[in-house]
Write a protein that holds these residues in place. Structure first.
Motif, PDB file in Angstrom:
ATOM      1  N   ASN A 188      22.245  14.068 -16.170  1.00 38.07           N
ATOM      2  CA  ASN A 188      23.369  13.342 -15.584  1.00 38.07           C
ATOM      3  C   ASN A 188      23.479  11.890 -16.055  1.00 38.07           C
ATOM      4  O   ASN A 188      24.250  11.105 -15.487  1.00 38.07           O
ATOM      5  CB  ASN A 188      23.306  13.394 -14.051  1.00 38.07           C
ATOM      6  CG  ASN A 188      22.053  12.730 -13.486  1.00 38.07           C
ATOM      7  OD1 ASN A 188      21.204  12.247 -14.237  1.00 38.07           O
ATOM      8  ND2 ASN A 188      21.938  12.703 -12.176  1.00 38.07           N
ATOM      9  N   ALA A 189      22.696  11.502 -17.057  1.00 43.59           N
ATOM     10  CA  ALA A 189      22.748  10.115 -17.518  1.00 43.59           C
ATOM     11  C   ALA A 189      22.357  10.073 -18.987  1.00 43.59           C
ATOM     12  O   ALA A 189      21.439  10.780 -19.405  1.00 43.59           O
ATOM     13  CB  ALA A 189      21.780   9.260 -16.709  1.00 43.59           C
ATOM     14  N   VAL A 190      23.063   9.243 -19.747  1.00 50.83           N
ATOM     15  CA  VAL A 190      22.763   9.130 -21.170  1.00 50.83           C
ATOM     16  C   VAL A 190      22.788   7.663 -21.591  1.00 50.83           C
ATOM     17  O   VAL A 190      23.782   6.969 -21.385  1.00 50.83           O
ATOM     18  CB  VAL A 190      23.783   9.930 -22.023  1.00 50.83           C
ATOM     19  CG1 VAL A 190      23.601   9.614 -23.508  1.00 50.83           C
ATOM     20  CG2 VAL A 190      23.627  11.433 -21.783  1.00 50.83           C
ATOM     21  N   VAL A 191      21.671   7.206 -22.140  1.00 53.53           N
ATOM     22  CA  VAL A 191      21.630   5.884 -22.758  1.00 53.53           C
ATOM     23  C   VAL A 191      21.984   6.096 -24.226  1.00 53.53           C
ATOM     24  O   VAL A 191      21.270   6.801 -24.934  1.00 53.53           O
ATOM     25  CB  VAL A 191      20.226   5.256 -22.652  1.00 53.53           C
ATOM     26  CG1 VAL A 191      20.223   3.869 -23.262  1.00 53.53           C
ATOM     27  CG2 VAL A 191      19.767   5.210 -21.211  1.00 53.53           C
ATOM     28  N   VAL A 192      23.079   5.507 -24.666  1.00 58.40           N
ATOM     29  CA  VAL A 192      23.602   5.888 -25.979  1.00 58.40           C
ATOM     30  C   VAL A 192      22.949   5.154 -27.145  1.00 58.40           C
ATOM     31  O   VAL A 192      23.144   5.551 -28.297  1.00 58.40           O
ATOM     32  CB  VAL A 192      25.133   5.683 -26.066  1.00 58.40           C
ATOM     33  CG1 VAL A 192      25.842   6.571 -25.052  1.00 58.40           C
ATOM     34  CG2 VAL A 192      25.509   4.220 -25.869  1.00 58.40           C
ATOM     35  N   ASN A 193      22.205   4.088 -26.884  1.00 59.87           N
ATOM     36  CA  ASN A 193      21.662   3.321 -28.017  1.00 59.87           C
ATOM     37  C   ASN A 193      20.175   3.024 -27.862  1.00 59.87           C
ATOM     38  O   ASN A 193      19.611   3.051 -26.761  1.00 59.87           O
ATOM     39  CB  ASN A 193      22.441   2.011 -28.206  1.00 59.87           C
ATOM     40  CG  ASN A 193      22.313   1.075 -27.021  1.00 59.87           C
ATOM     41  OD1 ASN A 193      22.390   1.501 -25.871  1.00 59.87           O
ATOM     42  ND2 ASN A 193      22.101  -0.208 -27.291  1.00 59.87           N
ATOM     43  N   ASN A 194      19.583   2.736 -28.985  1.00 60.34           N
ATOM     44  CA  ASN A 194      18.145   2.506 -29.126  1.00 60.34           C
ATOM     45  C   ASN A 194      17.638   1.385 -28.207  1.00 60.34           C
ATOM     46  O   ASN A 194      18.307   0.360 -28.045  1.00 60.34           O
ATOM     47  CB  ASN A 194      17.907   2.109 -30.600  1.00 60.34           C
ATOM     48  CG  ASN A 194      16.458   2.137 -31.004  1.00 60.34           C
ATOM     49  OD1 ASN A 194      15.568   2.308 -30.176  1.00 60.34           O
ATOM     50  ND2 ASN A 194      16.213   1.955 -32.298  1.00 60.34           N
ATOM     51  N   VAL A 195      16.433   1.581 -27.690  1.00 59.45           N
ATOM     52  CA  VAL A 195      15.799   0.508 -26.904  1.00 59.45           C
ATOM     53  C   VAL A 195      15.446  -0.698 -27.774  1.00 59.45           C
ATOM     54  O   VAL A 195      15.325  -1.809 -27.258  1.00 59.45           O
ATOM     55  CB  VAL A 195      14.531   0.995 -26.169  1.00 59.45           C
ATOM     56  CG1 VAL A 195      14.890   1.922 -25.024  1.00 59.45           C
ATOM     57  CG2 VAL A 195      13.562   1.676 -27.125  1.00 59.45           C
TER      58      VAL A 195
END
Ligand code: GCW
Length: 663
Positions: A188-195
């Motif tokens: 239910n959650a997506v971090v779209v870019n690199n840490v």
């Protein structure tokens, strides 16, 4: 097309005739009680897609009902839903025998629909179906290490799936398939870019692009998040500092958050890697991790959450890198705002084939915790080697932290109840998404375990194999067995008996136990194996680094005594003489060789078994997997040969009689 793997586990292959008839009998015209919403429409369209394909006819469907909107005779169906968290559902028969999906909210209807499809796609019929389920953890998240230029850090499946160049004007339909796949397993959650974050992602141009993604994913229950670069007020805002206590810096982040929420009202929040591996952070200004996290948390306010990573090992690594995160964060327990979650890797080192669970789990009772797993297999043979990770994650999730009250168990999974699980995504632009077909199983397993950490690896493997390849138990049973054993095989041929971090430095592929010349000592394999003429292993007991003392006493005691402990962790905690007698009766040296041999033999067996199963799998995917297994087989031998050649030379030990000499 099934043969290129693009459909993932959502293939919906036609059912055999008998099952199709039985399933059909429980369906009727699709129906929704109450108003439709984008989410119920997504559920209904998936149900038609799935049932049309599996039944070979269109028009048959399922009843979807919100708990309060069931017609009188069926209102009892909703009873088990009382008190379930958002997303929970029940699938059962109505008074007339037809199947209904019932939930308290629309996201529950969506998840219930996917669960019903999974049930049928795995080969079961609907005659006695009665399933109630709800997510154990609130956040079930994928973290993409994707850079805006399309390169994926530790990505082995092509380039990034996000085409920022064409967004927001063009949205690749693959991104809808991606969201369907995620929704089907409850992500239910997506971090779209690199840490290792680029500040570019926080600019107005990119926020607009992100908003397009958020709109597309909302009906599938997925919220977007961003990795935030801590120095953004300097990089973008023209300020001379990013000090979290500076009023201008605080203002900048507040304004930035407002700007994001204007474009994306349900934006999830920020993920932050700070003061780790060269990333900027609050310590650059003499502030603590809590100062940094709380400042961002205040900028988001009640609208979102800050996920702060615990993966730090900046200083003092000369003694023992694995102790550093605990030393840094344990004193901060209770100091984080209520909308901060601390994200802790499953183990204290770095996504190794096997590590003990991270000692921060259970040790921070006043802090919300999230477990970070790595789906992309940086240290387990990239996308090429077959290594099913459910057993690795289940091992961590099920571990008793020893911090329970009154002698009761408190498992790692239980410490995540106010947080969740994040998986570093293994997706890329490859047709099959993940590089290797079996790597799809790791994406799938991650979602299933984040939904229900108690699922067994075997169960997950079987349902995945049935949906992805063939429902025939003559296929799913042996394949699941092999999948479940595959991670131990990798442990055995790469880092047996508790060894860790023996991979080639930098890329982390292939053996390099001899490397000792990197400037940061804790990046050298020799730092971890500590092999010399007399023995091998890292003493983390009281006579060594005493990392063991970071665990609850009831846990530490199991690892303190080499003679009685689980030898899978032996050399993680102990430095032992080469002629030390292990539990098998063999000397340590011989046991080590036996474990490498066992790993190699397991891969040989996997490859042979796959060859025998050719008739169950389409030719293209069968060949792809067979090719990868041939590579894995060669490389398992490489790992064994190189490792025992090196360790044998260090100890001056001969190969046990009958052992094949390294090539
Ligand atoms: O596993 C290591 C990787 C880095 C990664 C880092 C982290 C994103 O080698 O590539 O950086 O961990 O988790 O921050």
């Amino acid at each position: 097309r099934a043969e290129d793997g693009h459909a993932l586990w959502l293939r919906y292959a036609p059912l055999d005739e008998a099952t199709a008839i039985a399933v059909n009998a429980r369906l009727g015209p699709p129906e929704l009680f109450g108003n439709s919403s984008p989410m119920t429409q997504a559920a209904q369209s998936e149900l038609s897609r799935g049932f049309d394909a599996m039944l070979g006819q269109s028009g048959r469907g399922v009843i979807l009902a919100r708990a309060g909107q069931l017609p009188g005779g069926d209102s009892g169906l909703a009873e088990p839903l009382a008190g379930l968290p958002s997303g929970g559902y029940r699938i059962a028969q109505r008074h007339d025998g037809r199947v209904a999906v019932v939930a308290n909210d629309d996201i529950g209807l969506l998840y219930g629909s996917f669960a019903l499809l999974r049930h049928v796609a795995s080969g079961a019929n609907l005659d006695a179906i009665d399933v109630t389920s709800a997510p154990a953890l609130p956040l079930r998240m994928l973290d993409h290490w994707d850079n805006p230029d399309g390169f994926v850090e530790r990505g082995y499946a092509g380039r990034s799936i996000f085409n920022w160049w064409l967004l927001p004007d063009h949205l690749d339909p693959r991104l809808i398939d991606y969201a369907r796949a995620n929704a089907s397993i409850g992500i239910n959650a997506v971090v779209v870019n690199n840490v290792n974050a680029s500040a570019l992602m926080l600019t107005p141009r990119y926020i607009e692009k992100l908003a397009r993604l958020a709109d597309a994913w909302r009906p599938l229950g997925i919220r977007v998040w961003l990795s935030a670069r801590f120095s953004a007020p300097r990089d973008l805002g023209g300020l001379s500092t990013a000090d979290p206590l500076d009023p201008q810096v605080r203002r900048w982040w507040k304004d930035k958050a407002d700007e994001i929420y204007r474009a994306i009202p349900d934006f999830g929040g920020f993920l932050v890697k700070a003061n780790s591996e060269g990333q900027p952070g609050p310590q650059d200004y003499g502030r603590t991790h809590a100062d940094g996290a709380n400042m961002l948390a205040q900028a988001l306010g009640g609208r979102g959450t800050v996920i702060w990573r615990a993966f730090v090992y900046a200083s003092g690594s000369e003694t023992d890198r694995v102790k550093l995160a605990y030393e840094e964060f344990k004193p901060l327990d209770g100091k984080f705002a209520s909308n901060v979650i601390l994200q802790v890797k499953n183990g204290p080192l770095d996504f190794q084939p096997r590590e003990p669970f991270h000692p921060l789990f259970g040790a921070m009772p006043h802090t919300r915790l999230m477990l970070e797993a790595q789906i992309t297999k940086e240290y387990l043979g990239f996308a090429t080697h077959l290594a099913f990770l459910a057993p690795l994650w289940a091992e961590a999730l099920g571990a008793d932290t020893g911090h329970g009250e009154a002698g009761r168990a408190l498992t790692v999974a239980q410490t995540l109840a106010q947080g969740g699980m994040a998986g570093v995504a293994n997706t890329g632009s490859d047709r099959n998404w993940t590089g290797g077909h079996f790597d799809q199983a790791n994406w799938y397993a991650f979602g299933r375990l984040a939904w229900n950490p108690d699922l067994s690896a075997d169960e997950i493997a079987r349902e995945w194999a049935a949906q992805t390849f063939s429902r025939d138990p003559a296929f799913t049973v042996p394949v699941a067995e092999t999948m479940v054993g595959s991670r131990q095989a990798v442990v055995d041929y790469m880092t047996p008996l508790g060894l860790a971090h023996q991979m080639g430095t930098g890329h982390h592929y292939g053996p390099a136990p001899w490397v000792s010349d990197l400037s940061r000592p804790e990046w050298n394999p020799t730092y971890y194996n500590r092999a010399d003429k007399s023995g091998i292993g890292f003493d983390r007991t009281v006579t060594g680094s005493d990392a063991l003392a970071q665990y609850a006493p009831s846990v530490a005691v199991h690892w303190a005594d080499a003679a009685t402990m689980d030898e899978d962790y032996l050399l993680w905690f102990h430095h032992l003489q080469w002629d030390y007698q292990t539990q098998s009766g063999r000397t340590l040296w011989r046991e080590l060789v036996a474990r490498y041999d066992r790993g190699v033999a397991a891969v040989d067996a996997m490859a042979a078994q796959w060859a025998d199963l050719a008739s169950y799998v389409d030719a293209r995917r069968h060949r792809d997997v067979a090719d990868f297994l041939a590579i894995q087989k060669r490389e398992a031998h490489w790992w064994r040969d190189a490792s025992i050649a090196y360790f044998g030379a260090v100890c001056g030990c001969d190969l046990p009689p009958g052992t094949r000499t390294p090539a």
